[in-house]
Design a protein around this motif. Structure first.
Motif, mmCIF file in Angstrom:
data_model
loop_
_atom_site.group_PDB
_atom_site.id
_atom_site.type_symbol
_atom_site.label_atom_id
_atom_site.label_comp_id
_atom_site.label_asym_id
_atom_site.label_seq_id
_atom_site.Cartn_x
_atom_site.Cartn_y
_atom_site.Cartn_z
ATOM 1 N N TRP A 139 13.489 -28.580 -38.793
ATOM 2 C CA TRP A 139 14.758 -27.979 -38.409
ATOM 3 C C TRP A 139 14.578 -26.920 -37.325
ATOM 4 N N ARG A 173 16.654 -32.826 -36.576
ATOM 5 C CA ARG A 173 17.401 -31.976 -37.508
ATOM 6 C C ARG A 173 18.320 -32.805 -38.396
ATOM 7 N N LYS A 174 18.974 -33.775 -37.827
ATOM 8 C CA LYS A 174 19.851 -34.630 -38.636
ATOM 9 C C LYS A 174 19.040 -35.447 -39.634
ATOM 10 N N LEU A 204 18.317 -33.206 -42.499
ATOM 11 C CA LEU A 204 19.487 -33.025 -43.369
ATOM 12 C C LEU A 204 19.674 -34.222 -44.291
ATOM 13 N N THR A 261 17.053 -34.024 -46.935
ATOM 14 C CA THR A 261 17.405 -32.993 -47.923
ATOM 15 C C THR A 261 18.462 -33.507 -48.886
ATOM 16 N N TYR A 304 25.942 -30.908 -40.483
ATOM 17 C CA TYR A 304 25.166 -30.465 -39.323
ATOM 18 C C TYR A 304 25.821 -29.257 -38.662
ATOM 19 N N ALA A 308 25.215 -26.229 -40.947
ATOM 20 C CA ALA A 308 23.814 -25.803 -40.897
ATOM 21 C C ALA A 308 23.481 -25.153 -39.559
#
Length: 198
Positions: free
Chosen positions: A45, A53-54, A57, A60, A176, A179
């Protein structure tokens, strides 16, 4: 099936006096390596592109869904751990809760399978998935899980990774944006210094 589970456990479980090397390796895989998951997601991230980053996510979300499914299974059906029935040798402390499926392996493999199912992150996912094998061995060797707990973990992990990837269009956009807003608020000064990606 339970007798097979017990037989496999006794075959993989530590002897009464394990070697120091085997004990050290098992403890590392069983208790320490799991911290690589939040570390990987955090670094991905902080230093990654929007695509990375996506992916973090989605991974996660997969991990959280997997752990939620495990909690539901544990509430619906309690399966004792080996030490709760006096089986084998237990070399690390653990609370006496339901063993099936393994939360450690579910979290690890949901992240691994989530990345594996995304074409651009497949090699990372394969590497993580393979590292799940010594984690599974360590948890059994140290006496806190049965082999079938690992089969349950891999099943929940596959389901969770598939569901969160298939349903990403429902949550990924808003997730997104949220975040990213939190990221800018927390790391604004480091972003300005160029230490963290915007």
């Amino acid at each position: 099936m339970e007798s097979l589970n017990h037989t496999l456990f006794l075959w993989l479980n530590a002897p009464e006096r394990p070697s120091a090397l085997a004990l050290m390796l098992a403890t590392f895989f069983a208790e320490q390596l799991i911290w690589a998951v939040p570390l990987l997601i955090g670094i991905g991230w902080l230093r990654g592109s929007e695509g990375i980053r996506k992916a973090m996510l989605i991974a996660t979300a997969s991990g959280l869904l997997g752990l939620l499914i495990n909690q539901a299974i544990g509430l619906a059906w309690t399966h004792p751990r080996p030490f709760m029935i006096g089986l084998g040798h237990t070399l690390i402390p653990h609370i006496a809760d339901s063993s099936f499926p393994s939360d450690h392996l579910t979290l690890w493999w949901t992240v691994a399978f989530s990345l594996l199912l995304q074409q651009q992150h497949r090699s990372t996912g394969i590497g993580l998935a393979l590292l799940g094998v010594p984690i599974a061995w360590g948890r059994i060797y140290l006496g806190v899980h049965f082999p079938f707990d690992m089969l349950g973990a891999i099943s929940v992990a596959l389901l969770s990774a598939w569901l969160t990837l298939r349903g990403a269009h429902w949550y990924l956009g808003p997730g997104y944006r949220l975040a990213t807003a939190i990221h800018h608020r927390l790391f604004g000064k480091l972003i300005a210094l160029g230490w963290v990606r915007e």
